[in-house]
Design an enzyme around this catalytic site. Structure first.
Site, PDB file in Angstrom:
ATOM      1  N   ASP A   1      38.268  37.897  48.770  1.00 42.06           N
ATOM      2  CA  ASP A   1      38.531  38.876  47.717  1.00 42.06           C
ATOM      3  C   ASP A   1      38.169  40.271  48.190  1.00 42.06           C
ATOM      4  OD1 ASP A   1      39.483  37.410  45.380  1.00 42.06           O
ATOM      5  OD2 ASP A   1      37.550  36.373  45.497  1.00 42.06           O
TER       6      ASP A   1
ATOM      7  N   ASP B   1      43.152  31.898  39.723  1.00 42.80           N
ATOM      8  CA  ASP B   1      41.937  32.513  40.268  1.00 42.80           C
ATOM      9  C   ASP B   1      41.097  33.073  39.125  1.00 42.80           C
ATOM     10  OD1 ASP B   1      40.042  33.922  41.720  1.00 42.80           O
ATOM     11  OD2 ASP B   1      41.478  35.238  42.736  1.00 42.80           O
TER      12      ASP B   1
END
Ligand code: DX5
Ligand code: ZN
Length: 221
Positions: A37, A179
């Site tokens: 990320d 996610d």
């Protein structure tokens, strides 16, 4: 035939002081991809890490690196993540991401990597549909991006259903990933609604047993 389920641990929730061990541990526990990320402090209100970290992760695993860019001007940084060894690069469609989404997706594919597109929970499904013919991966965010450990938003399941219907109608072949707030229970719901790739930070790295956490997620349907 149902697609195999992909589990992608997000290292945002890993213990950075032992990152190499953490990566090896989730690989040994059955992870399929490693989710990285990238958060820039502009597109969302947090800062994570950059291309050098992605390259470091790649040194400790053979698994594909699934890079999720939550940044402004993704087009400017894509070449650096390609050099860092990203297998897939996913970019946001919101205007605040400040790039030409179709061009960035082409840039990723032209480099021989998998191109992904994504949208925040507050962004309507229509914002991604025009890109679906040009992607290898669609990510449906099930939390507002920026921080691990938030609660899963079941109201995003309608987007999964619409994307699945589009994929079928157009005989396309992209993966559908979720996610945010994913655990065995929310994985089951996501799979039921059409997801085949599951990103999970907290529910894996904050569990005592990575293997069980990954197995329960994969076999949750
Ligand atoms: C959110 C990130 C996620 C996040 C997921 O900004 O895109 O990948 O790390 O974390 P959990 O699984 O803890 O919700
Ligand atoms: Zn992510």
């Amino acid at each position: 035939m149902p697609r195999p389920i992909i589990v992608a641990p997000s290292i945002l929730a890993a213990d950075f002081s032992r990152l190499a061990d953490e990566i090896r541990a989730v690989e040994a526990a059955g992870a399929d991809w490693i989710h990285c990320d990238i958060i820039d402090g502009h597109f969302v209100d947090n800062i994570s890490f950059g291309p050098a970290m992605v390259a470091t992760v790649g040194k400790h695993t053979k698994l594909p690196l699934d890079v999720h860019l939550m940044i402004e001007h993704a087009d400017h940084y894509v070449p650096r993540f390609i050099d860092a060894g990203a297998n897939s690069i996913t970019v946001h469609v919101e205007a605040e991401a400040k790039h030409d989404v179709a061009r960035t997706l082409r840039q990723i594919r032209d480099a021989g990597r998998r191109a992904g597109v994504t949208l925040n929970p507050a962004t309507p499904y229509e914002a991604i549909e025009s890109h679906l013919a040009e992607v290898d991966l669609l990510l449906i965010m099930t939390v507002h991006p920026g921080f691990g450990g938030q609660a899963f938003r079941a109201d995003q399941m309608a987007k999964l259903q619409r994307a699945c219907a589009w994929r079928e109608a157009h005989k396309a072949n992209f993966d559908i990933e979720v996610d945010g707030g994913i655990n065995a229970e929310t994985a089951a719901l996501s799979i039921e609604n059409g997801a085949n790739a599951l990103v999970a930070g907290t529910s894996i790295f904050r569990s005592g047993d990575y293997k069980t956490a990954i197995r329960e997620m994969r076999n949750s349907r």
